[in-house]
Write an enzyme that holds these catalytic residues in place. Structure first.
Site, PDB file in Angstrom:
ATOM      1  N   LYS A   1      81.549 -31.304  49.464  1.00 54.63           N
ATOM      2  CA  LYS A   1      82.475 -30.848  50.513  1.00 54.63           C
ATOM      3  C   LYS A   1      81.798 -30.320  51.775  1.00 54.63           C
ATOM      4  O   LYS A   1      82.333 -29.464  52.484  1.00 54.63           O
ATOM      5  CB  LYS A   1      83.464 -29.781  49.977  1.00 54.63           C
TER       6      LYS A   1
ATOM      7  N   THR B   1      80.663 -37.503  53.379  1.00 60.45           N
ATOM      8  CA  THR B   1      81.344 -38.759  53.725  1.00 60.45           C
ATOM      9  C   THR B   1      81.206 -39.052  55.217  1.00 60.45           C
ATOM     10  O   THR B   1      80.989 -40.194  55.624  1.00 60.45           O
ATOM     11  CB  THR B   1      82.844 -38.645  53.365  1.00 60.45           C
ATOM     12  N   TRP B   2      81.320 -38.014  56.000  1.00 65.06           N
ATOM     13  CA  TRP B   2      81.175 -38.134  57.451  1.00 65.06           C
ATOM     14  C   TRP B   2      79.805 -38.736  57.790  1.00 65.06           C
ATOM     15  O   TRP B   2      79.688 -39.699  58.537  1.00 65.06           O
ATOM     16  CB  TRP B   2      81.340 -36.747  58.075  1.00 65.06           C
TER      17      TRP B   2
ATOM     18  N   HIS C   1      74.876 -35.690  45.351  1.00 65.06           N
ATOM     19  CA  HIS C   1      75.110 -34.243  45.437  1.00 65.06           C
ATOM     20  C   HIS C   1      74.122 -33.491  44.534  1.00 65.06           C
ATOM     21  O   HIS C   1      74.297 -32.300  44.285  1.00 65.06           O
ATOM     22  CB  HIS C   1      76.537 -33.905  44.989  1.00 65.06           C
TER      23      HIS C   1
ATOM     24  N   SER D   1      87.242 -25.985  50.946  1.00 62.39           N
ATOM     25  CA  SER D   1      87.375 -27.439  50.878  1.00 62.39           C
ATOM     26  C   SER D   1      87.254 -27.917  49.428  1.00 62.39           C
ATOM     27  O   SER D   1      88.005 -28.795  48.978  1.00 62.39           O
ATOM     28  CB  SER D   1      86.279 -28.075  51.751  1.00 62.39           C
TER      29      SER D   1
ATOM     30  N   TYR E   1      77.090 -29.109  59.183  1.00 56.19           N
ATOM     31  CA  TYR E   1      78.445 -29.590  59.476  1.00 56.19           C
ATOM     32  C   TYR E   1      78.941 -28.987  60.792  1.00 56.19           C
ATOM     33  O   TYR E   1      79.539 -29.674  61.621  1.00 56.19           O
ATOM     34  CB  TYR E   1      79.352 -29.186  58.311  1.00 56.19           C
TER      35      TYR E   1
ATOM     36  N   VAL F   1      84.082 -42.060  64.293  1.00 57.44           N
ATOM     37  CA  VAL F   1      83.831 -41.013  63.298  1.00 57.44           C
ATOM     38  C   VAL F   1      84.569 -39.704  63.608  1.00 57.44           C
ATOM     39  O   VAL F   1      84.349 -38.694  62.942  1.00 57.44           O
ATOM     40  CB  VAL F   1      82.313 -40.760  63.090  1.00 57.44           C
TER      41      VAL F   1
HETATM   42  P1  A3P Z   1      87.937 -30.059  54.714  1.00 55.38           P
HETATM   43  O1  A3P Z   1      88.411 -30.098  53.304  1.00 55.38           O
HETATM   44  O2  A3P Z   1      87.580 -28.665  55.159  1.00 55.38           O
HETATM   45  O3  A3P Z   1      88.865 -30.729  55.666  1.00 55.38           O
HETATM   46  P2  A3P Z   1      82.515 -34.335  51.696  1.00 55.38           P
HETATM   47  O4  A3P Z   1      82.586 -35.657  52.347  1.00 55.38           O
HETATM   48  O5  A3P Z   1      81.098 -33.842  51.525  1.00 55.38           O
HETATM   49  O6  A3P Z   1      83.313 -34.297  50.456  1.00 55.38           O
HETATM   50  O7  A3P Z   1      83.152 -33.265  52.725  1.00 55.38           O
HETATM   51  C1  A3P Z   1      84.514 -33.247  52.925  1.00 55.38           C
HETATM   52  C2  A3P Z   1      84.857 -32.378  54.107  1.00 55.38           C
HETATM   53  O8  A3P Z   1      84.413 -33.020  55.314  1.00 55.38           O
HETATM   54  C3  A3P Z   1      86.366 -32.184  54.227  1.00 55.38           C
HETATM   55  O9  A3P Z   1      86.553 -30.878  54.785  1.00 55.38           O
HETATM   56  C4  A3P Z   1      86.705 -33.284  55.220  1.00 55.38           C
HETATM   57  O10 A3P Z   1      87.953 -33.132  55.866  1.00 55.38           O
HETATM   58  C5  A3P Z   1      85.538 -33.147  56.185  1.00 55.38           C
HETATM   59  N1  A3P Z   1      85.389 -34.329  57.050  1.00 55.38           N
HETATM   60  C6  A3P Z   1      85.358 -35.622  56.689  1.00 55.38           C
HETATM   61  N2  A3P Z   1      85.287 -36.407  57.782  1.00 55.38           N
HETATM   62  C7  A3P Z   1      85.277 -35.570  58.857  1.00 55.38           C
HETATM   63  C8  A3P Z   1      85.219 -35.782  60.269  1.00 55.38           C
HETATM   64  N3  A3P Z   1      85.162 -36.994  60.799  1.00 55.38           N
HETATM   65  N4  A3P Z   1      85.237 -34.695  61.074  1.00 55.38           N
HETATM   66  C9  A3P Z   1      85.302 -33.443  60.556  1.00 55.38           C
HETATM   67  N5  A3P Z   1      85.360 -33.187  59.225  1.00 55.38           N
HETATM   68  C10 A3P Z   1      85.344 -34.244  58.388  1.00 55.38           C
END
Ligand code: A3P
Length: 296
Positions: free
Chosen positions: A45, A49-50, A111, A141, A197, A230
């Site tokens: 979290k 993914t970003w 992870h 998150s 982040y 993105v």
């Molecule tokens: P939130 O739950 O606070 O919205 P991971 O990919 O490591 O699981 O992380 C997920 C978190 O990254 C989530 O946070 C998700 O919404 C956020 N996230 C994913 N894509 C994003 C983007 N383009 N910009 C900002 N936050 C993003």
């Protein structure tokens, strides 16, 4: 669809884990990295993914494939019916998936805490992009994610969840150990690019440029397009990245790409919870030189 029961946490090499991330362990340990493999590592979290999407676009440009197929998770072993897998396989095994990849470099997400990363990754001197997110937003998150995702343990109520996070009894272990140990490794292994982040939120373009330099890529001509693709709203509605086809998640409960904000913890922590968290944070982080862009 019938879902399997929520997995139980157990102790695994010093951290809490579930069988979905440990039952292919022999293959994970003996995984043979290639020198040009690029890993995207983080505590859950934290924006993994970003970053996966950013790297995929930097290397290969837009495609019509699921991000999870383009950037597989190393340690995962889950029934294919719980994923959006288009393959006719019973289980999605991260290591098999990676070995079948035709792309070069292979982009691989994980992870795992630093001490569980397979040996060959260090031996081959692979590049690793590590992304960290402040503890309070990470736990919020993670809580919403566990509420919606059947391959993770039942989160229970928010107060007990927060205590469990502070105690480090989470899948992939303690946030505090994860970020600190990766930070320490970065001091002796130059091929780790440590990102935050919060910095990505503040200035996505600047962070992508730094990332490109680390990867030895010249910033692509299509930089503006990548920055646009993105953005949070674009990713939230992009079915190749938002996990909407993943049947192990209940989108009525929450969404995978959920809020994307710095400071959402303020909508969840009570004053008392915040005080207790901060006290505990100071103790756990007192020997750390890791400084987050925002005050925690
Ligand atoms: P939130 O739950 O606070 O919205 P991971 O990919 O490591 O699981 O992380 C997920 C978190 O990254 C989530 O946070 C998700 O919404 C956020 N996230 C994913 N894509 C994003 C983007 N383009 N910009 C900002 N936050 C993003």
């Amino acid at each position: 669809m019938d879902h399997p029961p929520r997995p139980e946490l157990f102790d695994f090499h010093g951290i809490s884990m579930t069988h979905y991330f440990t039952s292919n362990w022999e293959n994970v340990q003996k995984f043979q990295a290639r020198p040009d493999d690029v890993f995207i590592a983080s505590y859950p979290k934290s924006g993994n993914t970003w970053l996966c999407y950013i790297l995929d676009l930097l290397y290969f440009g837009p495609t019509s494939m699921f991000l999870q197929q383009r950037v597989p998770n190393l340690e995962i072993n889950i029934p294919a019916r719980l994923t959006a897998s288009r393959e006719s396989v019973a289980t999605v095994l991260g290591t098999d998936h990676i070995e079948s990849m035709q792309t070069s470099p292979r982009l691989i997400r994980t992870h795992l805490p630093v001490h569980l990363i397979p040996k060959s990754v260090w031996e081959k001197n692979c590049r690793i992009v590590y992304v960290a997110r402040n503890a309070k937003d990470s736990v919020v998150s993670y809580y919403h994610f566990e509420r919606m995702t059947v391959i993770f343990p039942e989160p229970g109520d928010w107060d007990s969840y927060l205590k469990r996070f502070m105690a480090g009894k989470m899948v992939f272990g303690s946030w505090y150990d994860h970020v600190n140990n990766w930070w320490k490794r970065k001091q002796s292994y130059s091929n780790v690019h440590f990102m935050f982040y919060e910095d990505l939120i503040e200035n996505t373009g600047r962070e992508i440029e730094k990332l490109s330099t680390f990867l030895g890529l010249s910033p692509p001509e299509e930089m503006e397009r990548i920055i646009d693709l993105v953005q949070f709203d674009k990713m939230k509605t992009n079915n190749n990245v938002n996990m909407s086809g993943f049947s192990g998640m209940n989108f009525k409960v929450s969404t995978f790409i959920r809020k994307g904000k710095v400071g959402d913890w303020k909508n969840h922590f009570t004053v008392a919870q915040n005080e207790e968290f901060e006290e505990d944070y100071k103790i756990k982080m007192k020997n750390s030189t890791l400084k987050f862009p925002i005050k925690v």
